[in-house]
Design an enzyme around this catalytic site. Structure first.
Site, PDB file in Angstrom:
ATOM      1  N   SER A 176       0.973  -1.127   0.135  1.00  0.00           N
ATOM      2  CA  SER A 176       0.858  -0.224  -0.169  1.00  0.00           C
ATOM      3  C   SER A 176       1.021   1.283  -0.083  1.00  0.00           C
ATOM      4  CB  SER A 176      -1.046   0.223   1.450  1.00  0.00           C
ATOM      5  OG  SER A 176      -1.571   1.730   1.579  1.00  0.00           O
ATOM      6  N   TYR A 206      -1.219  -1.132  10.768  1.00  0.00           N
ATOM      7  CA  TYR A 206      -1.358  -1.017   9.265  1.00  0.00           C
ATOM      8  C   TYR A 206      -0.715  -0.611   8.199  1.00  0.00           C
ATOM      9  CZ  TYR A 206      -3.822  -0.827   4.473  1.00  0.00           C
ATOM     10  OH  TYR A 206      -3.948  -1.316   3.754  1.00  0.00           O
TER      11      TYR A 206
END
Ligand SMILES: NC(=O)c1ccc[n+]([C@@H]2O[C@H](COP(=O)([O-])OP(=O)(O)OC[C@H]3O[C@@H](n4cnc5c(N)ncnc54)[C@H](O)[C@@H]3O)[C@@H](O)[C@H]2O)c1
Length: 258
Positions: A142, A155
């Site tokens: 990501s 995350y």
């Protein structure tokens, strides 16, 4: 155009958002797809839809953080189709909080799905690919690995962990024919993104429009944007792309810091 015709591909997190888009594109492109997730109803429906269209797709119910489930998914692909050409380790989980509010339950939930999951996929897919002398393992990281997303420290850390993992796997296993590539999506219109808008003062549509205006291409990404890139990265035409992280973010990472 690159093709996955006759290739055997496993997609984790393959029944929603990006993974669903990949499962659909790969199957329609002629691949034999095993798609895995913890969404039984959606998985059965997706496999049925693609099979009815004349494509090959099996749904495997399984949790990527459980070793036996991942081994079973790899075994299913090999026992049904005889080989495993590509894996897209895509399953992911996002929870947000400042570190001072973090619970260990949230920490382990994200680490187990986002980091342990791809590790287990690599553990079981690599020996099959090395025996074949060929294979590709794509992982969904990501832009959160590159940007300090507020309230998403764990995350971000799990996604940055995948970047390091990919580089290390490349040095260990590419000499035996296995390629490793990361895809790094920006803001993609999926159920995960929609869920992240919960609790904001504005409706989702307004938030999406604001975000789209800030992305250089002036729109959010779609699952198909990622699927087309992964299809190419898994194809033989991409044979010299290895250990790379491919940004799929409409130019978001080019923005100046003001
Ligand atoms: N949507 C975005 O903007 C965006 C941006 C960057 C990266 N990503 C990453 O892309 C990937 C896909 O995200 P998405 O937006 O499509 O999300 P999504 O929530 O729509 O899909 C996630 C998928 O992962 C599966 N999954 C979750 N936990 C699992 C587990 N323990 N075992 C097996 N499967 C599990 C779900 O069942 C679902 O199929 C994730 O890794 C996410 O972190 C998404």
């Amino acid at each position: 155009m690159s093709s996955l015709q006759e290739k055997v591909v496993l997609v984790t997190g393959g029944t929603s958002g990006i993974g669903e888009g990949c499962t659909e594109l790969f199957a329609r492109d002629g691949a034999k797809v095993v798609t895995m997730s913890i969404q039984a109803k959606e998985g059965e429906a997706l496999a049925k839809r693609l099979t009815t269209e004349g494509h090959t797709c099996l749904f495997h119910y399984g949790d990527v953080s459980k070793e036996a489930d991942v081994k079973a998914a790899v075994d299913l692909a090999v026992s049904r189709f005889g080989r495993l050409d590509g894996v897209h380790a895509n399953a992911g989980l996002m929870r947000n909080q400042k570190i001072t509010d973090l619970t260990l339950e949230d920490f382990y939930a994200m680490v187990n799905v986002n980091l342990l999951g791809p590790v287990l996929v690599a553990k079981y897919a690599i020996p099959v690919m090395e025996r074949q002398g060929k294979g590709v393992l794509v992982m969904t990281t990501s832009v959160a690995a590159d940007i300090g997303f507020p309230c998403h420290g764990i995350y971000c850390a799990t996604k940055a962990g995948l970047v390091a993992l990919i580089r290390s796997l490349t040095t260990d296993h590419s000499p035996k024919g296995v390629r490793f590539v990361g895809v790094s999506p920006g803001t993609i219109d999926t159920p995960m993104l929609a869920a992240s808008c919960a609790g904001w003062s504005k409706p989702k549509e307004e938030i999406y429009a604001d975000v789209a205006r800030r992305i250089p291409v002036q729109r959010l990404g779609k699952p198909a944007d990622i699927a087309h890139a992964v299809r190419f990265l898994m194809s033989d035409e991409a044979g010299f792309i290895n250990g790379s992280i491919v940004n799929l973010e409409g130019g978001t990472l080019c923005l100046p810091p003001w």
